[in-house]
Design a protein around this motif. Sequence first.
Motif, mmCIF file in Angstrom:
data_model
loop_
_atom_site.group_PDB
_atom_site.id
_atom_site.type_symbol
_atom_site.label_atom_id
_atom_site.label_comp_id
_atom_site.label_asym_id
_atom_site.label_seq_id
_atom_site.Cartn_x
_atom_site.Cartn_y
_atom_site.Cartn_z
ATOM 1 N N TYR A 225 -9.966 -2.804 -8.165
ATOM 2 C CA TYR A 225 -9.359 -3.927 -8.879
ATOM 3 C C TYR A 225 -10.141 -4.237 -10.155
ATOM 4 O O TYR A 225 -9.559 -4.418 -11.228
ATOM 5 C CB TYR A 225 -9.283 -5.175 -7.982
ATOM 6 C CG TYR A 225 -8.883 -6.399 -8.760
ATOM 7 C CD1 TYR A 225 -7.541 -6.586 -9.109
ATOM 8 C CD2 TYR A 225 -9.826 -7.318 -9.204
ATOM 9 C CE1 TYR A 225 -7.161 -7.681 -9.875
ATOM 10 C CE2 TYR A 225 -9.453 -8.405 -9.971
ATOM 11 C CZ TYR A 225 -8.125 -8.593 -10.298
ATOM 12 O OH TYR A 225 -7.749 -9.661 -11.065
ATOM 13 N N LYS B 234 -7.039 -6.394 -1.890
ATOM 14 C CA LYS B 234 -8.446 -6.817 -1.811
ATOM 15 C C LYS B 234 -8.539 -8.215 -1.189
ATOM 16 O O LYS B 234 -9.499 -8.536 -0.513
ATOM 17 C CB LYS B 234 -9.129 -6.750 -3.176
ATOM 18 C CG LYS B 234 -9.080 -8.017 -3.984
ATOM 19 C CD LYS B 234 -9.999 -7.953 -5.198
ATOM 20 C CE LYS B 234 -9.682 -9.050 -6.198
ATOM 21 N NZ LYS B 234 -9.656 -10.412 -5.675
ATOM 22 N N THR C 218 -3.364 -3.897 -5.882
ATOM 23 C CA THR C 218 -4.754 -3.790 -5.458
ATOM 24 C C THR C 218 -5.367 -5.178 -5.305
ATOM 25 O O THR C 218 -6.161 -5.429 -4.388
ATOM 26 C CB THR C 218 -5.552 -2.928 -6.459
ATOM 27 O OG1 THR C 218 -4.839 -1.703 -6.653
ATOM 28 C CG2 THR C 218 -6.939 -2.620 -5.939
ATOM 29 N N THR D 283 -11.431 -1.643 -2.490
ATOM 30 C CA THR D 283 -10.321 -2.311 -3.185
ATOM 31 C C THR D 283 -10.856 -3.250 -4.266
ATOM 32 O O THR D 283 -10.292 -3.341 -5.347
ATOM 33 C CB THR D 283 -9.440 -3.119 -2.206
ATOM 34 O OG1 THR D 283 -10.262 -3.980 -1.430
ATOM 35 C CG2 THR D 283 -8.667 -2.220 -1.266
ATOM 36 N N VAL E 18 -2.968 2.867 -6.529
ATOM 37 C CA VAL E 18 -3.794 3.407 -7.611
ATOM 38 C C VAL E 18 -3.590 4.920 -7.717
ATOM 39 O O VAL E 18 -3.281 5.451 -8.792
ATOM 40 C CB VAL E 18 -5.284 3.098 -7.356
ATOM 41 C CG1 VAL E 18 -6.154 3.766 -8.411
ATOM 42 C CG2 VAL E 18 -5.514 1.600 -7.352
ATOM 43 N N ALA F 140 -5.405 2.668 -1.187
ATOM 44 C CA ALA F 140 -5.569 3.282 -2.502
ATOM 45 C C ALA F 140 -4.262 3.885 -3.027
ATOM 46 O O ALA F 140 -4.211 4.337 -4.174
ATOM 47 C CB ALA F 140 -6.658 4.351 -2.442
ATOM 48 N N SER G 124 0.816 -1.207 0.000
ATOM 49 C CA SER G 124 0.000 0.000 0.000
ATOM 50 C C SER G 124 0.855 1.265 0.000
ATOM 51 O O SER G 124 0.411 2.328 0.380
ATOM 52 C CB SER G 124 -0.990 -0.022 1.162
ATOM 53 O OG SER G 124 -0.354 -0.365 2.352
#
Lengths: 641, 247
Positions: free
Chosen positions: A513, A495, A491, A509, A555, A552, A444
């Motif tokens: 994804y 998840k 991700t 998540t 991303v 996040a 992360s």
Amino acid sequence: MKGEGMRVRGLDDLIKLREKGLKRLYPDKIKMTVEMATCGISAGAHHVYEAIKDRIRERKLDITLAKSGCIGFCQREPLVDVWIPGKPRIIYQEMTPEKGVELIDLIAKGDLQKEWGLCRTEEEVIFFEDEPRRYTIESGLEGREDISLYQDVEFYKKQFKIALRNCGYIDPESIDEYTARGGYFTLHKVLHEMKSDEIINEVKRSGLRGRGGAGFLTGRKWESCQKARGDRKYVVCNADEGDPGAYMDRSVLEGDPHSVLEGMIIGAYAIGAHEGYIYVRNEYPLAVKNIGVAIKQAEEKGLLGKDILGSGFDFTVTINKGGGAFVAGESTALMASIEGYVAEPRAKHIHTVESGLWDRPTNLNNVETWANVPVIIEKGADWFSKIGTEGSKGTKIFSLVGKINNTGLIEVPMGMTLREIVYEIGGGIPDGKRFKAVQTGGPSGGCIPEALLDLPVDFDALTEAGSMMGSGGMIVMDESTCMVDVAKYFTDFLKDESCGKCTSCRDGTLRMYEILDRITKGEGKEGDIELLEEIGWATTEASLCALGGTAANPVLSTIRYFRDEYEAHIRDKRCPAGVCPALITYTIDPEACIACGKCKKECPTKAITGKKKVPHEIDQAKCIKCGTCKEVCPVDAVKVK
Amino acid sequence: MMSEKELVRFQIDGLEVEAEKGQMLLPVALEYGFEIPHLCYHEAVSPYGACRLCLVEVTKRGRTRMTTSCNYPVDAGIEVATATENVLRARRMMLELILARAPHSERILAMARSVGVEGTRFPIIEEAEDCILCGLCERVCREVVGANAITFVNRGDKREVTPPFWDPIACIACGACVYICPTDCIKMEERGDERTIVRWKRTLKMQPCKSCGKPFAPLFQLNWIIDQVQLPKDFFELCPVCRKQKK
């Protein structure tokens, strides 16, 4: 059994233990040490060890054979360290069983093997001694000057080892050797000469911040726990290191478990705790074994248990093995797991220092933090706080992995730039490729682009750049990496590893994804980037624990720095890095093709046609884009678009 | 030991309010008439903080952050904002995510509409069968009933609520989970002398009333209660109606 013998009741006994350790560390005969941490073993160190052992026995040589932890340069494993009295120590790299046998034969003859030498050492820095411990070198270097000094090797030059101080230098299963490098002397000083407040003050003044990820001031945490009301308190060592590609804590536990124990005993004494837990993931069998051996030895010596070192202080440590959930590394989830519940974080409005394990005051620090403690107390806060930056003191261990020449475990002063780490210590990117990004802070964390390579490693600077220090994973990516694919990979991990409690984290998540998966399959649409940003924001803001709060980052940071790559996938249905199978085509350059037939032979779907002396062709309808043809082509005639 | 109840004063959306220190914020705010949507909170069980709908912004010692109000212990001087732009923005996303799990629930649809969410942009998770993983059923079964018949299993997006090891052996078919479920995804059916909790696949035979003959509660459940509170064996011979008449 190693470490057997009498109880250590005071300083005199500790000194006797040290004498024994010194004899083991620097024997008056030849000693060979194979580095046998997990990284070494996976490179074949155990085969090298066995081969050397057999050869010594076969030739009835008077050579001591020992094991140690990892000295960091994992890329060059297996490493074998040779100690010959009166000579510099030499570390040999990329050893094999055959090379091991040859090396022994040469040493037995009194010859020197130079080609395989990684470096030589003539002295060791020991924080508990004023001067570096220099070896007595009797009759000159005799050719050994051709092997670079440890401190001249590019990989080691800029490193500064505090937490890793003993890794690779001692047998992790020997408490004697730990004391021979100053171990447990600080504990003696603490228990007999220092008051609780003095210790906490020293840690506070040092500016040490938690190395597990959050970066909270360790001394302040200790102080809160010490002041918290409760007759029973606990200290916990978080060794549930779960980041893919990160192995800082594993290496410390494997190579120098006593440093963690000593840190914990000092902390427990300062806080007023008499029970400690080490929560270590069960996927680390060697770390579990070595810390277990260390606890047993410390108990036998009276360094754990009742009346430690004759001070009247009692403290015990229990190992708790984690069952493989990444989220168990979150402090409240970890405590739930020790209590026997599912590892699920809870709200921290009431801090764990007040109400943690079994609702009692609990102080949790991670492996690296604990390992720093004895040195801080020994050298003092002033010494420690001179290392590093304004807001981040001391050093940090990073596992430097990915597309980098020198893979390994490094420890550097805070404030070093990412450029120095990647290009100097790491030796740059292999195969002449271009650097693209470095991901710091574990799954992360965020991806930091080339333009920010001069960023210093510092808790606050990394957070500002949209990444984080995390526990110290550092994954280097080159131009052949697709950043959308990277975001999807992390991700996907998150998840799966979210505990699933909060809507924001579990479904946030999942939805990110799904969108990333669509984009990499060429099914991205306008508005996807904005939707990702919207979900990412909500996941960050609305989640309970740090996992959701940072989930996040992969991303958001890739969108922030590589938005054009997302747009190329969505608008042009193109993967600029040539990674996403749905968005690329493989073709053979007829000019370059030598019609050797290799690709035709290896293609799993028989999509390649061509005869001798006729350039080959790929039937796009049959091609599954596995990339095998590109891999086997000897002249690089297979192109990806 | 009697502990002194300390009253603290603080603000919600500018209104001065008073509550016991350490009391959770959501029930206090609701009592004062503030409307804060929530799904995983129920006064009968301990707060959990899973649905993330009751988000508010709390300013404490000059620092503002978003937090769920159901598990936030109130303290003197805090300033609570229940409907800031950020709060509403996050709440809308939560409802959109929740809606994709429970698209058939009237209550969720109405709640979504009330914050301006008309539908969801995410693929519906049909296998969820309207379960939003709020955990109310699990808590009521464990904390109030004490049967521990259902639990969370797996993590991440694979999480679900189910009887342990998918075997409803401990379920007494009391229906507390049916009652508390905010999306009505746990159904109870009675056919003849059998009661079924559909979601847990638990069917139990019901005890007929000794007087009127009507089946009134699962025998397994009655025996479980007798066992738990050590009642006489014949304690539940009559149905509640006949028992009242007998008195």
